[in-house]
Design a protein around this motif. Structure first.
Motif, PDB file in Angstrom:
ATOM      1  N   ALA A 152      -3.559  35.422   4.705  1.00  0.00           N
ATOM      2  CA  ALA A 152      -4.101  34.063   4.567  1.00  0.00           C
ATOM      3  C   ALA A 152      -4.794  33.847   3.226  1.00  0.00           C
ATOM      4  CB  ALA A 152      -5.066  33.758   5.711  1.00  0.00           C
ATOM      5  N   THR A 153      -5.442  34.879   2.720  1.00  0.00           N
ATOM      6  CA  THR A 153      -6.218  34.736   1.486  1.00  0.00           C
ATOM      7  C   THR A 153      -5.463  35.191   0.238  1.00  0.00           C
ATOM      8  OG1 THR A 153      -7.273  36.902   1.782  1.00  0.00           O
ATOM      9  CG2 THR A 153      -8.418  34.969   2.726  1.00  0.00           C
ATOM     10  N   ALA A 154      -4.201  35.537   0.380  1.00  0.00           N
ATOM     11  CA  ALA A 154      -3.409  35.931  -0.798  1.00  0.00           C
ATOM     12  C   ALA A 154      -3.440  34.802  -1.827  1.00  0.00           C
ATOM     13  CB  ALA A 154      -1.980  36.250  -0.390  1.00  0.00           C
ATOM     14  N   PRO A 155      -3.620  35.142  -3.097  1.00  0.00           N
ATOM     15  CA  PRO A 155      -3.803  34.109  -4.127  1.00  0.00           C
ATOM     16  C   PRO A 155      -2.697  33.052  -4.207  1.00  0.00           C
ATOM     17  CG  PRO A 155      -4.233  36.293  -5.028  1.00  0.00           C
ATOM     18  CD  PRO A 155      -3.699  36.487  -3.638  1.00  0.00           C
ATOM     19  N   ASP A 156      -1.456  33.418  -3.948  1.00  0.00           N
ATOM     20  CA  ASP A 156      -0.353  32.462  -4.091  1.00  0.00           C
ATOM     21  C   ASP A 156       0.070  31.791  -2.790  1.00  0.00           C
ATOM     22  OD1 ASP A 156      -0.227  32.875  -6.793  1.00  0.00           O
ATOM     23  OD2 ASP A 156       1.394  34.332  -6.705  1.00  0.00           O
ATOM     24  N   HIS A 157      -0.582  32.097  -1.699  1.00  0.00           N
ATOM     25  CA  HIS A 157      -0.165  31.604  -0.387  1.00  0.00           C
ATOM     26  C   HIS A 157       0.021  30.077  -0.356  1.00  0.00           C
ATOM     27  CE1 HIS A 157      -0.126  32.502   4.097  1.00  0.00           C
ATOM     28  NE2 HIS A 157      -0.027  31.184   4.055  1.00  0.00           N
ATOM     29  N   TYR A 158      -0.877  29.340  -0.995  1.00  0.00           N
ATOM     30  CA  TYR A 158      -0.813  27.875  -0.990  1.00  0.00           C
ATOM     31  C   TYR A 158      -0.538  27.268  -2.362  1.00  0.00           C
ATOM     32  CZ  TYR A 158      -2.287  27.910   3.813  1.00  0.00           C
ATOM     33  OH  TYR A 158      -2.330  28.122   5.162  1.00  0.00           O
ATOM     34  N   ARG A 159      -0.116  28.073  -3.317  1.00  0.00           N
ATOM     35  CA  ARG A 159       0.286  27.544  -4.633  1.00  0.00           C
ATOM     36  C   ARG A 159       1.759  27.185  -4.549  1.00  0.00           C
ATOM     37  NH1 ARG A 159      -2.735  32.102  -8.066  1.00  0.00           N
ATOM     38  NH2 ARG A 159      -4.841  31.316  -7.773  1.00  0.00           N
ATOM     39  N   ALA A 188       4.438  28.796  -6.661  1.00  0.00           N
ATOM     40  CA  ALA A 188       4.420  30.261  -6.764  1.00  0.00           C
ATOM     41  C   ALA A 188       5.539  30.895  -5.937  1.00  0.00           C
ATOM     42  CB  ALA A 188       3.066  30.804  -6.303  1.00  0.00           C
ATOM     43  N   ALA A 189       6.047  32.026  -6.412  1.00  0.00           N
ATOM     44  CA  ALA A 189       7.131  32.741  -5.731  1.00  0.00           C
ATOM     45  C   ALA A 189       6.692  33.313  -4.381  1.00  0.00           C
ATOM     46  CB  ALA A 189       7.664  33.855  -6.625  1.00  0.00           C
ATOM     47  N   ARG A 190       5.395  33.506  -4.186  1.00  0.00           N
ATOM     48  CA  ARG A 190       4.899  34.036  -2.917  1.00  0.00           C
ATOM     49  C   ARG A 190       4.110  33.003  -2.117  1.00  0.00           C
ATOM     50  NH1 ARG A 190       3.824  40.484  -3.193  1.00  0.00           N
ATOM     51  NH2 ARG A 190       6.020  40.985  -3.486  1.00  0.00           N
ATOM     52  N   CYS A 191       4.472  31.759  -2.291  1.00  0.00           N
ATOM     53  CA  CYS A 191       3.947  30.681  -1.458  1.00  0.00           C
ATOM     54  C   CYS A 191       4.872  30.568  -0.258  1.00  0.00           C
ATOM     55  CB  CYS A 191       3.938  29.373  -2.242  1.00  0.00           C
ATOM     56  SG  CYS A 191       3.427  27.943  -1.261  1.00  0.00           S
ATOM     57  N   VAL A 192       4.317  30.347   0.920  1.00  0.00           N
ATOM     58  CA  VAL A 192       5.148  30.266   2.124  1.00  0.00           C
ATOM     59  C   VAL A 192       5.965  28.979   2.193  1.00  0.00           C
ATOM     60  CG1 VAL A 192       3.661  31.788   3.470  1.00  0.00           C
ATOM     61  CG2 VAL A 192       3.271  29.311   3.534  1.00  0.00           C
ATOM     62  N   LYS A 193       5.511  27.945   1.512  1.00  0.00           N
ATOM     63  CA  LYS A 193       6.226  26.665   1.538  1.00  0.00           C
ATOM     64  C   LYS A 193       7.658  26.865   1.036  1.00  0.00           C
ATOM     65  CE  LYS A 193       5.961  21.864   0.033  1.00  0.00           C
ATOM     66  NZ  LYS A 193       7.391  21.781  -0.064  1.00  0.00           N
ATOM     67  N   ASP A 194       8.593  26.311   1.766  1.00  0.00           N
ATOM     68  CA  ASP A 194      10.023  26.314   1.437  1.00  0.00           C
ATOM     69  C   ASP A 194      10.773  27.587   1.833  1.00  0.00           C
ATOM     70  OD1 ASP A 194       9.864  23.710   0.378  1.00  0.00           O
ATOM     71  OD2 ASP A 194       9.174  24.505  -1.543  1.00  0.00           O
ATOM     72  N   ALA A 207      13.961  33.851   4.938  1.00  0.00           N
ATOM     73  CA  ALA A 207      14.770  34.069   3.743  1.00  0.00           C
ATOM     74  C   ALA A 207      14.151  33.296   2.576  1.00  0.00           C
ATOM     75  CB  ALA A 207      16.205  33.595   3.987  1.00  0.00           C
ATOM     76  N   PRO A 208      14.388  33.793   1.371  1.00  0.00           N
ATOM     77  CA  PRO A 208      13.867  33.071   0.210  1.00  0.00           C
ATOM     78  C   PRO A 208      14.617  31.765  -0.008  1.00  0.00           C
ATOM     79  CG  PRO A 208      15.241  34.906  -0.488  1.00  0.00           C
ATOM     80  CD  PRO A 208      15.118  35.000   1.005  1.00  0.00           C
ATOM     81  N   ASN A 209      13.919  30.781  -0.519  1.00  0.00           N
ATOM     82  CA  ASN A 209      14.560  29.559  -0.971  1.00  0.00           C
ATOM     83  C   ASN A 209      15.121  29.880  -2.360  1.00  0.00           C
ATOM     84  OD1 ASN A 209      14.472  27.109  -2.812  1.00  0.00           O
ATOM     85  ND2 ASN A 209      14.216  26.143  -0.813  1.00  0.00           N
ATOM     86  N   GLU A 210      16.391  29.647  -2.557  1.00  0.00           N
ATOM     87  CA  GLU A 210      17.049  30.096  -3.795  1.00  0.00           C
ATOM     88  C   GLU A 210      16.457  29.476  -5.051  1.00  0.00           C
ATOM     89  OE1 GLU A 210      21.096  28.674  -4.631  1.00  0.00           O
ATOM     90  OE2 GLU A 210      20.879  27.414  -2.848  1.00  0.00           O
ATOM     91  N   VAL A 228       9.941  26.253   6.090  1.00  0.00           N
ATOM     92  CA  VAL A 228       8.490  26.236   6.252  1.00  0.00           C
ATOM     93  C   VAL A 228       7.908  25.093   5.427  1.00  0.00           C
ATOM     94  CG1 VAL A 228       6.334  27.489   5.872  1.00  0.00           C
ATOM     95  CG2 VAL A 228       8.361  28.723   6.672  1.00  0.00           C
ATOM     96  N   VAL A 229       7.104  24.273   6.083  1.00  0.00           N
ATOM     97  CA  VAL A 229       6.386  23.225   5.372  1.00  0.00           C
ATOM     98  C   VAL A 229       5.028  23.807   4.945  1.00  0.00           C
ATOM     99  CG1 VAL A 229       5.478  20.883   5.463  1.00  0.00           C
ATOM    100  CG2 VAL A 229       7.586  21.445   6.674  1.00  0.00           C
TER     101      VAL A 229
END
Length: 151
Positions: free
Chosen positions: A41-48, A51-57, A78-81, A114-115
């Motif tokens: 939850a507190t990972a720096p890129d989680h809500y950026r 960022a490549a490590r944001c859960v969105k998309d 899966a990753p969003n391409e 993921v939204v």
């Protein structure tokens, strides 16, 4: 979700998103999260969003529902391409609730994306809510382990 706002706006058409209330509360909430959930939850890129490590998309790629008490519930994304370099695996321990719900009929032939998500403390662990484009996943568990790059 209690803090994160995900609302469909037909005028756009698209989702209006606001994680600011959650991000303001997260330092306080994280004190009561189990270790794996706190780290994720507190990972720096989680809500950026860019960022490549944001859960969105991320795209829902699989759900493994345990049949034995020693197994974990596993969600694979899966990753969003256009955005991610790798996918994400979420392994949940001590699951006491799992659901996938929608206000409309789910089209299982389409990719669910993921939204946004939200992890909050709960007695004995945490609750992880994941808003997808066509449904919502809710997991109540003792803890979770997030692994980028797959399961």
């Amino acid at each position: 979700m209690k803090y994160v706002k995900v609302e469909w706006n037909p005028a756009l058409p698209g989702f209006q998103l606001d994680a600011s209330v959650y991000l303001n509360e997260l330092p306080r909430l994280s004190e009561d999260l189990p270790p794996g959930a706190r780290e994720f939850a507190t990972a720096p890129d989680h809500y950026r969003f860019r960022a490549a490590r944001c859960v969105k998309d991320l795209e829902l790629a699989g759900i493994h529902v345990p049949v034995g008490k020693g197994e974990r519930l596993v969600l694979r994304f899966a990753p969003n391409e256009w955005k991610h370099e790798e996918g994400l695996c979420l392994a949940y321990e001590g699951v006491t609730h799992f659901s996938v719900a929608s206000d409309r009929e789910i089209d299982w032939t389409e990719v669910a994306t993921v939204v946004l998500d939200e992890i909050t403390p709960a007695p004995g662990g945490c609750v992880h809510e994941i808003a997808l484009t066509d449904s919502t996943i809710v997991v109540r568990c003792a803890d979770l382990r997030a692994t980028w790059g797959g399961c």
